[in-house]
Design a protein around this motif. Structure first.
Motif, PDB file in Angstrom:
ATOM      1  N   ALA A 242       0.831  -1.210   0.000  1.00 12.95           N
ATOM      2  CA  ALA A 242       0.000   0.000   0.000  1.00 12.95           C
ATOM      3  C   ALA A 242       0.859   1.252   0.000  1.00 12.95           C
ATOM      4  N   ALA A 243       2.007   1.208   0.690  1.00 16.55           N
ATOM      5  CA  ALA A 243       2.849   2.397   0.825  1.00 16.55           C
ATOM      6  C   ALA A 243       3.434   2.830  -0.512  1.00 16.55           C
ATOM      7  N   VAL A 244       3.914   1.875  -1.329  1.00 24.13           N
ATOM      8  CA  VAL A 244       4.542   2.248  -2.600  1.00 24.13           C
ATOM      9  C   VAL A 244       3.518   2.799  -3.586  1.00 24.13           C
ATOM     10  N   GLN A 245       2.231   2.568  -3.351  1.00 22.32           N
ATOM     11  CA  GLN A 245       1.189   3.120  -4.213  1.00 22.32           C
ATOM     12  C   GLN A 245       0.680   4.470  -3.729  1.00 22.32           C
ATOM     13  N   ALA A 246       0.703   4.677  -2.408  1.00 22.10           N
ATOM     14  CA  ALA A 246       0.092   5.878  -1.830  1.00 22.10           C
ATOM     15  C   ALA A 246       1.042   7.052  -1.737  1.00 22.10           C
ATOM     16  N   VAL A 247       2.335   6.858  -2.013  1.00 22.69           N
ATOM     17  CA  VAL A 247       3.289   7.962  -1.942  1.00 22.69           C
ATOM     18  C   VAL A 247       3.307   8.685  -3.287  1.00 22.69           C
ATOM     19  N   SER A 248       3.454   9.989  -3.254  1.00 20.09           N
ATOM     20  CA  SER A 248       3.381  10.799  -4.471  1.00 20.09           C
ATOM     21  C   SER A 248       4.602  10.594  -5.354  1.00 20.09           C
ATOM     22  N   GLU A 249       4.553  11.159  -6.559  1.00 20.61           N
ATOM     23  CA  GLU A 249       5.674  11.059  -7.485  1.00 20.61           C
ATOM     24  C   GLU A 249       6.884  11.791  -6.899  1.00 20.61           C
ATOM     25  N   GLY A 250       7.970  11.043  -6.696  1.00 22.55           N
ATOM     26  CA  GLY A 250       9.144  11.627  -6.056  1.00 22.55           C
ATOM     27  C   GLY A 250       8.992  11.776  -4.560  1.00 22.55           C
ATOM     28  N   GLY A 251       7.956  11.142  -3.994  1.00 30.27           N
ATOM     29  CA  GLY A 251       7.701  11.247  -2.562  1.00 30.27           C
ATOM     30  C   GLY A 251       8.658  10.412  -1.742  1.00 30.27           C
ATOM     31  N   LEU A 252       8.577  10.585  -0.420  1.00 31.39           N
ATOM     32  CA  LEU A 252       9.525   9.971   0.514  1.00 31.39           C
ATOM     33  C   LEU A 252       8.844   8.902   1.350  1.00 31.39           C
ATOM     34  N   LEU A 253       9.447   7.712   1.371  1.00 29.13           N
ATOM     35  CA  LEU A 253       9.017   6.636   2.264  1.00 29.13           C
ATOM     36  C   LEU A 253      10.048   6.475   3.374  1.00 29.13           C
ATOM     37  N   CYS A 254       9.590   6.451   4.622  1.00 32.59           N
ATOM     38  CA  CYS A 254      10.460   6.245   5.785  1.00 32.59           C
ATOM     39  C   CYS A 254      10.010   4.961   6.460  1.00 32.59           C
ATOM     40  N   ILE A 255      10.849   3.930   6.424  1.00 30.47           N
ATOM     41  CA  ILE A 255      10.456   2.594   6.885  1.00 30.47           C
ATOM     42  C   ILE A 255      11.417   2.122   7.970  1.00 30.47           C
ATOM     43  N   THR A 256      10.857   1.578   9.050  1.00 33.35           N
ATOM     44  CA  THR A 256      11.646   0.976  10.122  1.00 33.35           C
ATOM     45  C   THR A 256      11.327  -0.511  10.217  1.00 33.35           C
ATOM     46  N   CYS A 257      12.365  -1.330  10.428  1.00 25.63           N
ATOM     47  CA  CYS A 257      12.194  -2.767  10.689  1.00 25.63           C
ATOM     48  C   CYS A 257      12.876  -3.090  12.014  1.00 25.63           C
ATOM     49  N   THR A 258      12.129  -3.684  12.919  1.00 24.19           N
ATOM     50  CA  THR A 258      12.706  -4.112  14.197  1.00 24.19           C
ATOM     51  C   THR A 258      12.758  -5.627  14.329  1.00 24.19           C
TER      52      THR A 258
END
Length: 634
Positions: A248-264
């Protein structure tokens, strides 16, 4: 936190940094002068509900209930500080195209830091470029630009979504510390968390920017897939794995938008459960010394693979492995032609179980034919059935992201902003140290070796780091450290060169060959004569700038029982089971149990049958308790 399977649990991995100096203010039973090992101070504050606590971090003051109803980890302040710094620089770049200039408090006198000695002139000119651009803008017509300050709503600003907000601490900090924002949606599936987010927004006077939402995070993002509804920044910081939300995240971010992801879920990504890693991220993790960087490349592989389904691709801006988690910042763009390169950006990994030598095999290859590119399957494998150095077998891991994991120009901008405004964040020194190491890393060399492991493989003394790095430089190869491991050796030299250097070192630090097994990796490696005569004379460029300047590069554990905290309980009340287990088993191999109060308290099998003579005092370690009592009597 927001989770589909646990709708009543709040999972904010909005976590606070290892050098946290968070201030917590409880309602009752407080001592204004008391403090904790992590630097927390306690004082009273009027107007709170019974048992309520105020946590101060950055510019935010967050209300927390006394019960463990909403997740909060004070050890990840570094995570939040770094995110604020990255989004600020991202906003500066994006809004400049929209005619908006952001104003950051304390950034007037910006200091430019020379990052590396090898490319000193180039780095200095690149770092000074933003200053020149800023001077030109100030000299130009100021009426052409709209200024945006922190805490103010900017109509041309960025739209931010925090999908798993818990208390809303991260979103409140965005509103108070990041300029140029149009709106912030702080979402959580828990009703208690959503109510707390709204209250915290009102408490910090940011309700005009921050809106609370109580929904499933994936549904919020799926409904924002339209080009006009997409978010400019999406932050996902879950309790554990972010894999359910990536599509869902890779579809909902705008063109050239920023994704900030954490994995624990580092145990999964570091090789303890390779099959689980494959089911979540589409990559097989293996136990290795470079597991922390491999974890970064696994999550980047998963993001790019899911984005490619929708003709999108990622551009990593910054990827860090710190403490007990990893954090990646990637830009997402659309382009069918670029997506065709996806296969050549990913690689399988062959890892020797004996000596740790590794080889990458790209999934595809591309060749230029005039104005066109030809894509085909890669050829291989790059290794034989057994390792050429130690005769042991290979493990197959991946696919992993094989391209650079940082955008050095962007990282330098963030580093320049943080170092030029050191009082802006409490963890500024650590951010400067980590980002300085990131800029020094070899970007075109995936993974690394660990010096301790190389020497332990042949059972010899470990050579000093500077001498080993100098030997590689004398041999004509490049070498760098890695922010992901203290004794890492990241180099473009093949494994055979590394073992030649170890063989030369072993000659002056001989190993007792008679103790080595004939089939051991050490015997195979040392029995071969080195083809390279290593020179261990220390070179000046063997010591990187971050090490020379004694920057805070690797943080020590700040407090007892440090690490991921227990999951929030939906019904309230503090669950102490996890913390009790940690206290009980810490150092169990170092200190023998001499006190009966430290023994396991679980009943034995005889107790379940009703035949144990100890009755209600039954525990597993009866014999050990008897020995302890006999010693006391003696």
């Amino acid at each position: 936190m927001d989770g589909k399977k646990e709708p009543e649990e709040s999972q904010d991995t909005t976590s606070a940094g290892a050098d946290s100096a968070t201030t917590a203010v409880p309602m009752e039973d407080t001592n204004p002068s008391s403090s904790t090992e992590s630097g927390q101070t306690w004082s009273t504050e009027p107007g709170l509900l019974p048992g309520e606590t105020v946590v101060r971090e950055g510019k935010a003051a967050i209300l927390f209930p006394s019960a463990n109803e909403v997740f909060y980890n004070p050890v990840q302040e570094f995570n939040r500080d770094l995110t604020c710094a990255v989004i600020t620089e991202f906003a500066r770049e994006q809004l400049a195209q929209r005619g908006v200039r952001i104003l950051v408090p304390g950034e007037k006198d910006r200091v430019v830091v020379r990052l590396s000695e090898e490319n000193g002139t180039e780095d200095q000119e690149a770092s000074e470029q933003p200053e020149k651009e800023q001077q030109n803008e100030e000299e130009g017509d100021k009426k052409e630009y709209i200024t945006a300050s922190v805490g103010e709503r900017c109509e041309q600003g960025l739209r931010v979504l925090e999908g798993l907000a818990a208390s809303g601490l991260r979103s409140v900090r965005f509103a108070l510390e990041v300029p140029g924002l149009k709106s912030i949606t702080a979402n959580d599936y828990s009703a208690k968390a959503a109510a707390l987010i709204a209250r915290n927004a009102q408490h910090n006077n940011v309700s005009h920017i921050l809106q609370a939402s109580q929904r499933d995070a994936s549904m919020v993002m799926y409904e924002a897939r339209g080009k006009k509804e997409r978010y400019d920044v999406i932050d996902l910081d879950p309790y554990g794995s972010p894999s359910p939300f990536l599509d869902a995240a890779v579809q909902a971010v705008s063109e050239g938008g920023l994704l900030c992801i954490t994995c624990t879920d580092m145990a999964v990504m570091a090789g303890n459960s390779g099959e689980t890693c494959y089911s979540k991220y589409g990559s097989m993790s293996i136990k290795s010394r470079y597991c922390h960087e491999m974890a970064l490349r696994i999550i980047l592989h998963s993001l790019d693979q899911r984005a490619a389904v929708y003709q999108r691709y990622i551009e990593p801006l910054l990827s860090v492995s710190v403490d007990f988690y990893i954090r990646v910042f990637v830009r997402v763009k659309t382009g069918q032609a670029v997506v065709k390169n996806s296969a050549s950006k990913h690689a399988l990994l062959y890892n020797c179980v004996g000596c740790g030598a590794f080889h990458l095999q790209r999934m595809g290859k591309k060749m230029s034919q005039g104005k066109h590119m030809k894509y085909s399957a890669a050829t291989g494998p790059p290794v034989g059935p057994n390792c050429e150095h130690c005769r042991q077998r290979h493990q197959l891991g991946g696919p992993i992201w094989a391209e650079p994991i940082h955008d050095i120009k962007f990282v330098q901008k963030v580093l320049g902003a943080v170092s030029g405004n050191p009082t802006h964040f409490r963890t500024s020194k650590r951010i400067e140290g980590v980002l300085s190491m990131v800029t020094e890393e070899l970007q075109d060399v995936p993974l690394y070796y660990v010096l301790d492991h190389l020497s332990s493989t042949v059972h010899c003394n470990t050579p000093p780091l500077l001498q080993f790095r100098s030997a590689l430089l004398h041999a004509g190869y490049r070498v760098s450290l890695s922010h992901a491991c203290k004794n890492a050796v990241k180099t473009d030299a093949p494994a055979g060169v590394l073992w030649d250097i170890i063989r030369c070192w072993e000659k002056s630090n001989p190993v007792k060959r008679e103790r080595l097994s004939e089939t051991s990796p050490a015997q195979h490696i040392l029995s071969a004569a080195p083809t390279l005569q290593a020179c261990f004379e220390i070179r000046e460029d063997a010591n990187p700038q971050s090490r020379k300047r004694h920057l805070t590069r690797f943080q020590e554990n700040p407090q007892a029982n440090w690490g991921p905290k227990a999951r929030a309980k939906s019904g309230g009340g503090i669950s102490s089971e996890l913390e009790d287990k940690r206290k009980q088993f810490q150092g169990k191999r170092k200190k023998p149990i001499t006190d009966s109060s430290q023994l396991k308290s679980l009943p034995c099998k005889k107790f379940r049958k009703g035949t144990c003579t100890y009755g209600d005092k039954c525990c597993y370690s009866h014999e050990l308790e008897q020995e302890t009592n006999e010693k006391k009597m003696d």
